[in-house]
Design a protein around this motif. Structure first.
Motif, PDB file in Angstrom:
ATOM      1  N   UNK A 352       0.829  -1.208   0.000  1.00 35.64           N
ATOM      2  CA  UNK A 352       0.000   0.000   0.000  1.00 35.64           C
ATOM      3  C   UNK A 352       0.864   1.258   0.000  1.00 35.64           C
ATOM      4  N   UNK A 353       1.922   1.253   0.791  1.00 41.57           N
ATOM      5  CA  UNK A 353       2.820   2.412   0.835  1.00 41.57           C
ATOM      6  C   UNK A 353       3.481   2.627  -0.525  1.00 41.57           C
ATOM      7  N   UNK A 354       3.945   1.541  -1.137  1.00 42.06           N
ATOM      8  CA  UNK A 354       4.560   1.662  -2.464  1.00 42.06           C
ATOM      9  C   UNK A 354       3.550   2.164  -3.498  1.00 42.06           C
ATOM     10  N   UNK A 355       2.326   1.645  -3.454  1.00 40.68           N
ATOM     11  CA  UNK A 355       1.302   2.076  -4.398  1.00 40.68           C
ATOM     12  C   UNK A 355       0.958   3.542  -4.240  1.00 40.68           C
ATOM     13  N   UNK A 356       0.869   3.995  -2.989  1.00 38.40           N
ATOM     14  CA  UNK A 356       0.564   5.409  -2.747  1.00 38.40           C
ATOM     15  C   UNK A 356       1.679   6.314  -3.279  1.00 38.40           C
ATOM     16  N   UNK A 357       2.924   5.925  -3.018  1.00 35.68           N
ATOM     17  CA  UNK A 357       4.052   6.750  -3.478  1.00 35.68           C
ATOM     18  C   UNK A 357       4.154   6.746  -5.002  1.00 35.68           C
ATOM     19  N   UNK A 394      -4.817  -0.447  -6.186  1.00 36.95           N
ATOM     20  CA  UNK A 394      -5.290  -1.182  -5.009  1.00 36.95           C
ATOM     21  C   UNK A 394      -4.716  -0.698  -3.686  1.00 36.95           C
ATOM     22  N   UNK A 395      -3.930   0.390  -3.665  1.00 40.22           N
ATOM     23  CA  UNK A 395      -3.344   0.781  -2.389  1.00 40.22           C
ATOM     24  C   UNK A 395      -4.405   1.123  -1.336  1.00 40.22           C
ATOM     25  N   UNK A 396      -5.561   1.740  -1.676  1.00 39.91           N
ATOM     26  CA  UNK A 396      -6.547   2.002  -0.611  1.00 39.91           C
ATOM     27  C   UNK A 396      -7.090   0.710   0.000  1.00 39.91           C
ATOM     28  N   UNK A 397      -7.354  -0.282  -0.843  1.00 33.76           N
ATOM     29  CA  UNK A 397      -7.852  -1.560  -0.348  1.00 33.76           C
ATOM     30  C   UNK A 397      -6.806  -2.253   0.512  1.00 33.76           C
ATOM     31  N   UNK A 398      -5.567  -2.231   0.053  1.00 39.66           N
ATOM     32  CA  UNK A 398      -4.480  -2.863   0.808  1.00 39.66           C
ATOM     33  C   UNK A 398      -4.273  -2.187   2.152  1.00 39.66           C
ATOM     34  N   UNK A 399      -4.321  -0.859   2.187  1.00 41.14           N
ATOM     35  CA  UNK A 399      -4.091  -0.141   3.441  1.00 41.14           C
ATOM     36  C   UNK A 399      -5.229  -0.365   4.426  1.00 41.14           C
ATOM     37  N   UNK A 433      -0.950   8.157   5.035  1.00 39.47           N
ATOM     38  CA  UNK A 433      -1.397   7.770   3.697  1.00 39.47           C
ATOM     39  C   UNK A 433      -2.909   7.791   3.599  1.00 39.47           C
ATOM     40  N   UNK A 434      -3.547   7.227   4.634  1.00 35.57           N
ATOM     41  CA  UNK A 434      -5.007   7.152   4.633  1.00 35.57           C
ATOM     42  C   UNK A 434      -5.621   8.545   4.679  1.00 35.57           C
ATOM     43  N   UNK A 435      -5.068   9.419   5.513  1.00 37.33           N
ATOM     44  CA  UNK A 435      -5.609  10.777   5.643  1.00 37.33           C
ATOM     45  C   UNK A 435      -5.435  11.549   4.337  1.00 37.33           C
ATOM     46  N   UNK A 462     -12.213   4.784  -3.037  1.00 38.91           N
ATOM     47  CA  UNK A 462     -11.041   5.170  -2.248  1.00 38.91           C
ATOM     48  C   UNK A 462     -11.452   5.899  -0.977  1.00 38.91           C
ATOM     49  N   UNK A 463     -12.386   6.836  -1.107  1.00 37.69           N
ATOM     50  CA  UNK A 463     -12.838   7.593   0.055  1.00 37.69           C
ATOM     51  C   UNK A 463     -13.495   6.687   1.086  1.00 37.69           C
ATOM     52  N   UNK A 464     -14.326   5.743   0.636  1.00 40.59           N
ATOM     53  CA  UNK A 464     -15.001   4.833   1.565  1.00 40.59           C
ATOM     54  C   UNK A 464     -13.994   3.982   2.337  1.00 40.59           C
ATOM     55  N   UNK A 465     -12.978   3.476   1.641  1.00 43.48           N
ATOM     56  CA  UNK A 465     -11.959   2.657   2.303  1.00 43.48           C
ATOM     57  C   UNK A 465     -11.136   3.473   3.291  1.00 43.48           C
ATOM     58  N   UNK A 466     -10.796   4.708   2.913  1.00 42.41           N
ATOM     59  CA  UNK A 466     -10.023   5.562   3.815  1.00 42.41           C
ATOM     60  C   UNK A 466     -10.847   5.959   5.041  1.00 42.41           C
TER      61      UNK A 466
END
Length: 860
Positions: A352-357, A394-399, A433-435, A462-466
């Motif tokens: 998730x961190x890698x996907x976000x970056x 998929x980073x939001x789902x993974x996080x 990341x989530x925020x 994404x918003x719902x998962x966060x």
């Protein structure tokens, strides 16, 4: 590359062809493309060029549609039959594009399933055939449900296609995509032939499971692969197909479910528990490296990443409650997901961190990250494009999945262990990341103005998962350690309120499934913050605005859309949490405002969910109130005046015994005197009897006060409903309830008179009046097995009246004898026969039977 460009070109041509056309024209054109592509993919061309007979019936229409598709495909198939793999690949992809277009059309009509439901399609085709001047085309054509078998067969055969015993991953991927589109279109449609609640796809389950299982086993085919053979994308598509099958509940066999899940599970050796890297060099245990000898090292990580993404999606499917999965299937999935959960959570967090970056670098071209290392890879140049896309998507789902599993592990672990500290370090890295993801996604939602589109759907998911992840961090803030600060939580509450809750209240369009989940999670976050606002230090003024403003808006407009119910009920429950945790100053004003709001909402007869929330809030206001008994008495009077009997009962229960009844007795009398409303009588009597039943335990004299005030009205209603003086809609369906409640109140009064009154004459006078009404009711309604034959008679009421006589005989025999003398002889006869009938169990009267003549007895 050429394949994707060809498909995009065909999709653009198809979109331009249906642009500006009506529903029938669009469906006809897309269905023609769908069946034409299916014929190309399966090599199914017309055997003869002669037209089929013009049979104007539904089967004839289906056959004609099938023939036209075969005829169109035969031109291409005469040069390539069997079709080459390139043709099969493109054709299956075009068919899946056509299916998704049809699915979007169906959703545009509120998902009524007019294209995919067999009964609806049958009726539409029948209506088409009834028109005059029938001619095949826009106004007369088949529907996809009638071609389901051939579509499933083509999709499954394409998903397992080979050439000279060699796998064709590109073709198999296109077949799986078509299969997934069929899952989404027909998964919720029931099989009309079985009528047992099974899906219409159940009859093809063996083909479907075999096709998906083949894709999930593609990792074992690496020994046969060469660079660029796309087995990694085949496995990823297989994971997507399995997820859709679970979400659509298409797997009925538990054994098949377990077998399908086995290839996507991760062993403990693949997901070791690793602390967050602190040095310059990353821990190689997090790298998505290959355990096989392969020339395709850049794409190989997609195997492991697809497993992480699938397991995260499955866990979030259960957590967010997107679909209601049967308990037996849910337990299987939950059991498999629970294996190696902590280790998997850490690797999901790293991905998730890698996907976000990667997403951040993609959105900010100024950041040169071409050679930047990640947690799960040595260098960005080591990643294939499909791996990068999967990480970013998929980073939001993974996080969210990682945060859920890590918090679970932290709560279950030792408070002083090193593993707990390591897990908390991962949470601290995921929190920003989530925020940030929440802020960015809500910002794009606001800009898109809630219009349905693929970008909007992605931002909503994404918003719902966060938001869900933030809810977990707030709920278990004591386990998280250094979590979100109060100011940041207040800021998040403001953003969610403005971008989601207020926006939905202002919008009048129906919400998509993704939007509904976002609204549910947003309301849940506000409720969680309200529940813990003083413990975590969030500004209560921010939360008060978030929960009160929607309620005030609703009260002013007095108009509620179907989307607003969940928001309103959540705001009511959140305001209850704020009230209960309020420190004191200003609580009285808040309490009065909330009580007024609750009464206003209840007056509008809201749906059950909102009504339950209102009553719960009113009860909370009563329990720890700052208002006087007199003020609550006025509220009870208001509730009785406006027939808010549930609210009246809540208020009466909180006041001293009988206080609420006495304060509102005039309003109760007014309700009972109104002979124009049968439901009002029933509701008022039920509420009064329940309140009396609770109050007389402490003050039995309250019965005397009530009967002096409304005793006449109760007897009047007993007679009016018993002998059907009041009849018609609203009265007949409430007759039994009104009579039963009236009888119960009078029996309570009788018990009080027997115990409290020393003057027998008063008791006899009361019982005589009651008996005369009951006798009249029995004469009108009859008794079981003793019908009266009168129109509208109800033997249930007659039996109820007879049971009152028997009850008085057994509990007060002397009083019964005195009453028998006081009533008329005609009434006495009816009463005696009713008592005998009840004590005999309402046996049917014996009838004289004629003796049968024995013919054998006659002799010459």
């Amino acid at each position: 590359m050429l394949e994707s460009e060809v498909i995009s070109l065909i999709q653009a041509i198809l979109s331009s062809e249906i642009k500006g056309r009506d529903e029938n024209e669009k469906s006809f054109i897309i269905i023609q493309w769908l069946l034409f592509s299916r014929c190309l993919a399966s090599g199914d061309g017309a055997k003869t060029l002669n037209d089929v007979d013009s049979d104007f019936s539904v089967p004839g229409l289906i056959e004609r549609t099938r023939f036209i598709a075969r005829l169109g495909a035969s031109d291409a198939l005469q040069y390539s039959n069997p079709p080459r793999w390139q043709l099969r690949c493109v054709s299956a992809n075009v068919a899946s594009v056509a299916m998704m277009m049809l699915l979007s059309m169906d959703k545009g009509t509120d998902g009524c399933g007019f294209l995919f439901n067999s009964k609806s399609a049958q009726s539409r085709c029948t209506a088409m055939l009834r028109k005059e001047n029938k001619e095949y085309g826009f106004e007369l054509h088949s529907h996809p449900i009638f071609h389901l078998e051939e579509l499933v067969t083509t999709a499954c055969s394409t998903s397992t296609s080979t050439s000279n015993h060699s796998e064709l991953p590109s073709v198999q991927i296109s077949g799986l995509r078509l299969l997934i589109s069929l899952f989404r279109a027909f998964g919720s449609q029931l099989d009309a032939t079985t009528n047992d609640g099974t899906s219409v796809l159940e009859q093809y389950s063996s083909q479907i499971i075999s096709a998906v299982k083949h894709a999930l086993n593609s990792e074992s085919l690496l020994n046969e692969s060469v660079p660029g053979t796309a087995f990694h994308r085949l496995f990823s598509t297989g994971c997507e197909a399995l997820f859709v099958m679970i979400s659509e509940q298409l797997i009925s066999d538990p054994i098949a479910m377990r077998r399908l899940l086995q290839p996507v599970l991760l062993a403990a050796t693949e997901t070791p528990i690793v602390p967050f890297p602190t040095g310059d060099e990353n821990d190689s245990a997090l790298w998505m490296s290959s355990s096989h000898i392969t020339d395709d090292s850049r794409s190989y990580p997609l195997f492991r990443l697809s497993k992480l993404c699938f397991l995260s999606k499955a866990s979030m499917l259960i957590a967010l409650g997107e679909v209601h999965i049967e308990q037996s299937k849910l337990s299987i999935v939950a059991t498999e997901l629970g294996k190696e959960e902590t280790g998997r959570a850490i690797h999901c967090a790293a991905a998730a961190i890698d996907g976000f970056l990667l997403q951040d670098s993609q959105q900010s071209p100024s950041n040169d990250t071409t050679s930047r290392p990640g947690l799960t890879y040595k260098n960005t140049t080591d990643l294939d494009g499909s791996v990068r896309e999967a990480l970013i998507e998929n980073w939001p789902m993974l996080s969210a999945s990682a945060i859920s599993s890590i918090i679970k592990a932290v709560k279950a672990g030792d408070s002083e262990s090193e593993e707990r500290k390591s897990l908390q370090a991962w949470l601290r890295k995921l929190t920003p990341l989530v925020v940030t993801g929440l802020r960015n996604s809500l910002s794009s939602l606001h800009l898109s103005d809630m219009k349905p589109s693929s970008e909007h759907s992605s931002a909503s998911q994404t918003a719902a998962l966060c938001v869900y992840a933030v809810r977990l961090l707030v709920r278990d803030s004591d386990c998280v350690g250094e979590g979100l600060c109060p100011n940041e939580l207040g800021d998040i509450a403001n953003i969610v309120t403005e971008s989601v809750i207020f926006h939905v209240l202002e919008s009048k369009r129906s919400l998509s499934q993704d939007d509904e989940i976002l609204v549910q999670q947003s309301c849940g976050l506000i409720a969680q913050l309200c529940k813990q606002c003083y413990a975590i230090g969030v500004d209560a003024a921010i939360l008060t605005r978030a929960v009160v403003t929607p309620l005030v808006t609703l009260q002013e407009k007095r108009e509620m859309e179907p989307n607003h119910g969940i928001i309103i009920s959540s705001c009511i429950r959140s305001s209850q949490s704020l009230l209960q945790s309020h420190p004191g100053e200003g609580r009285a004003e808040l309490e009065k405002a909330l009580v007024q709001l609750v009464l206003a909402l209840l007056t509008d007869e809201p749906e059950e969910e909102i009504k339950a929330a209102c009553l719960s809030l009113l009860q909370a206001c009563c329990q720890e109130t700052t208002m006087s008994h007199e003020e609550w008495g006025q509220i009870a009077n208001y509730s009785a005046t406006h027939a808010l009997w549930d609210a009246w009962a809540v208020v009466c229960m909180s006041l001293p015994s009988g206080y609420g009844i006495k304060f509102s007795i005039d309003a109760i009398k007014m309700q009972l005197q109104d002979l124009q409303s049968g439901p009002r009588h029933a509701a008022a009597l039920v509420a009064l009897r329940s309140a009396l039943n609770s109050a007389i335990a402490e003050d039995s004299s309250l019965l005397s006060y009530v009967l002096q005030s409304v005793g006449f009205e109760i007897l009047q209603l007993l007679r009016a409903h018993g002998v059907r003086v009041l009849s018609g809609p609203g009265f007949d369906e409430n007759r039994v309830t009104v009579c039963a409640e009236s009888v119960k109140v009078n029996l309570m009064a009788l018990q009080y008179l027997i115990s409290a009154s020393k003057e027998e004459d008063k008791s006899v006078s009361f019982i005589s009046a009651l008996f005369e009404i009951l006798v009249e009711s029995i004469s009108f309604n009859g008794l079981p097995n003793h019908p009266s034959g009168k129109k509208g008679a109800d033997e249930t009421i007659g039996r109820m009246c007879a049971q009152v006589f028997v009850h008085v005989v057994r509990t007060a025999p002397m009083l019964f004898k005195s009453t028998m003398v006081a009533i008329s002889s005609e009434s006495r006869a009816v009463l005696e026969s009713a008592v005998r009938a009840d004590m005999s169990g309402y046996a049917a009267p014996k009838r004289e039977t004629k003796k049968k003549i024995s013919l054998k007895g006659f002799v010459r």
